[in-house]
Design an enzyme around this catalytic site. Structure first.
Site, PDB file in Angstrom:
ATOM      1  N   ARG A  62       6.337   5.955   7.026  1.00  0.00           N
ATOM      2  CA  ARG A  62       5.307   6.293   8.014  1.00  0.00           C
ATOM      3  C   ARG A  62       4.527   5.068   8.477  1.00  0.00           C
ATOM      4  O   ARG A  62       3.946   5.063   9.561  1.00  0.00           O
ATOM      5  CB  ARG A  62       4.397   7.397   7.474  1.00  0.00           C
ATOM      6  CG  ARG A  62       5.056   8.759   7.611  1.00  0.00           C
ATOM      7  CD  ARG A  62       4.457   9.772   6.720  1.00  0.00           C
ATOM      8  NE  ARG A  62       4.844   9.526   5.342  1.00  0.00           N
ATOM      9  CZ  ARG A  62       4.285  10.099   4.288  1.00  0.00           C
ATOM     10  NH1 ARG A  62       3.277  10.925   4.454  1.00  0.00           N
ATOM     11  NH2 ARG A  62       4.717   9.835   3.075  1.00  0.00           N
ATOM     12  N   GLU A  99       5.212   7.592 -10.654  1.00  0.00           N
ATOM     13  CA  GLU A  99       4.867   8.515 -11.735  1.00  0.00           C
ATOM     14  C   GLU A  99       6.055   8.674 -12.696  1.00  0.00           C
ATOM     15  O   GLU A  99       5.893   8.676 -13.911  1.00  0.00           O
ATOM     16  CB  GLU A  99       4.477   9.864 -11.132  1.00  0.00           C
ATOM     17  CG  GLU A  99       3.563  10.633 -12.037  1.00  0.00           C
ATOM     18  CD  GLU A  99       3.021  11.868 -11.330  1.00  0.00           C
ATOM     19  OE1 GLU A  99       3.062  11.909 -10.090  1.00  0.00           O
ATOM     20  OE2 GLU A  99       2.581  12.772 -12.046  1.00  0.00           O
TER      21      GLU A  99
HETATM   22  P1  AMP Z   1       0.965   4.714  -3.987  1.00  0.00           P
HETATM   23  O1  AMP Z   1       1.987   3.649  -4.203  1.00  0.00           O
HETATM   24  O2  AMP Z   1       0.765   5.567  -5.216  1.00  0.00           O
HETATM   25  O3  AMP Z   1      -0.341   4.168  -3.442  1.00  0.00           O
HETATM   26  O4  AMP Z   1       1.547   5.719  -2.926  1.00  0.00           O
HETATM   27  C1  AMP Z   1       1.500   5.394  -1.597  1.00  0.00           C
HETATM   28  C2  AMP Z   1       2.771   5.779  -0.887  1.00  0.00           C
HETATM   29  O5  AMP Z   1       3.231   7.071  -1.274  1.00  0.00           O
HETATM   30  C3  AMP Z   1       2.488   5.830   0.586  1.00  0.00           C
HETATM   31  O6  AMP Z   1       3.534   5.112   1.232  1.00  0.00           O
HETATM   32  C4  AMP Z   1       2.479   7.296   0.941  1.00  0.00           C
HETATM   33  O7  AMP Z   1       3.313   7.507   2.041  1.00  0.00           O
HETATM   34  C5  AMP Z   1       3.006   8.044  -0.274  1.00  0.00           C
HETATM   35  N1  AMP Z   1       2.058   9.040  -0.829  1.00  0.00           N
HETATM   36  C6  AMP Z   1       1.469   9.004  -2.048  1.00  0.00           C
HETATM   37  N2  AMP Z   1       0.721  10.085  -2.275  1.00  0.00           N
HETATM   38  C7  AMP Z   1       0.821  10.845  -1.162  1.00  0.00           C
HETATM   39  C8  AMP Z   1       0.259  12.110  -0.766  1.00  0.00           C
HETATM   40  N3  AMP Z   1      -0.551  12.822  -1.558  1.00  0.00           N
HETATM   41  N4  AMP Z   1       0.567  12.578   0.459  1.00  0.00           N
HETATM   42  C9  AMP Z   1       1.385  11.879   1.275  1.00  0.00           C
HETATM   43  N5  AMP Z   1       1.938  10.696   0.959  1.00  0.00           N
HETATM   44  C10 AMP Z   1       1.673  10.172  -0.241  1.00  0.00           C
END
Ligand code: AMP
Length: 174
Positions: A62, A99
């Protein structure tokens, strides 16, 4: 809340238990599909960095939609940070924890000229692993992260802490 954060909040859709139980997925498709909202969002981001950055990085997937539109608005180039195995040339790679298991993202080794000022764009800042890995790639490739821009920050996951002293802007924080 500002007008733009109200607009974003009204156009995001919550999908419970996607992609797995316990995750409340923030669906951006209604926001991207609405022309006036998408345009206002892109212009809001672009005006914040006009004259401050030399190139825009979009994080798959995205971040590509937003990054390309912001780059176009600023008349700058757009560099993709992609999931491992997608870029055809020589790449730099970063692994980060999810995770369950790990993920890897890459950028072309020659994506930047030395010292270029980079705006990194993604949709959501959750744990910060993705944005941190993208920032490390930019820095390893010899450029500098001027700012990390996300539309939505999930503050309870404290992703900002992982990004250290790199400037982060979120349009909406929940
Ligand atoms: P993080 O690496 O944990 O910060 O996760 C960020 C990435 O995961 C981003 O590229 C988001 O597109 C996706 N992402 C994580 N959590 C969500 C969520 N609750 N809703 C939508 N996309 C998420």
């Amino acid at each position: 809340m500002s007008q733009i954060s109200d607009l974003v909040a009204s156009k995001l859709r919550d999908i419970p238990d996607f992609p797995k139980p316990g995750i409340l997925f923030k669906d951006f498709t209604p926001l991207f599909a609405d022309g006036p909202s998408f345009g206002a969002l892109v212009r809001d981001i672009a005006q914040r960095y006009a004259g401050q950055v030399d190139v825009v990085v979009g994080i798959e997937a995205r971040g590509f939609i937003l990054g390309a539109a912001v780059a176009y608005e600023l008349e700058l180039g757009m560099v993709p940070v992609r999931k491992a195995g997608k870029l055809p040339g020589a790449t730099l790679k970063e692994s980060y924890a999810l995770e369950y298991g790990t993920a890897e993202i890459e950028v072309h080794t020659d994506a930047f000229t030395p010292g270029q000022r980079v705006l990194v764009i993604d949709d959501v800042l959750a744990t910060g692993g993705t944005a941190e890995a993208a920032a490390l790639l930019v820095e390893k490739a010899g450029a500098q992260v001027t700012a990390i821009e996300v539309v939505l920050e999930l503050a309870f996951l404290d992703g900002r802490t992982r990004l250290a002293d790199r400037p982060v802007n979120a349009i909406l924080t929940v």
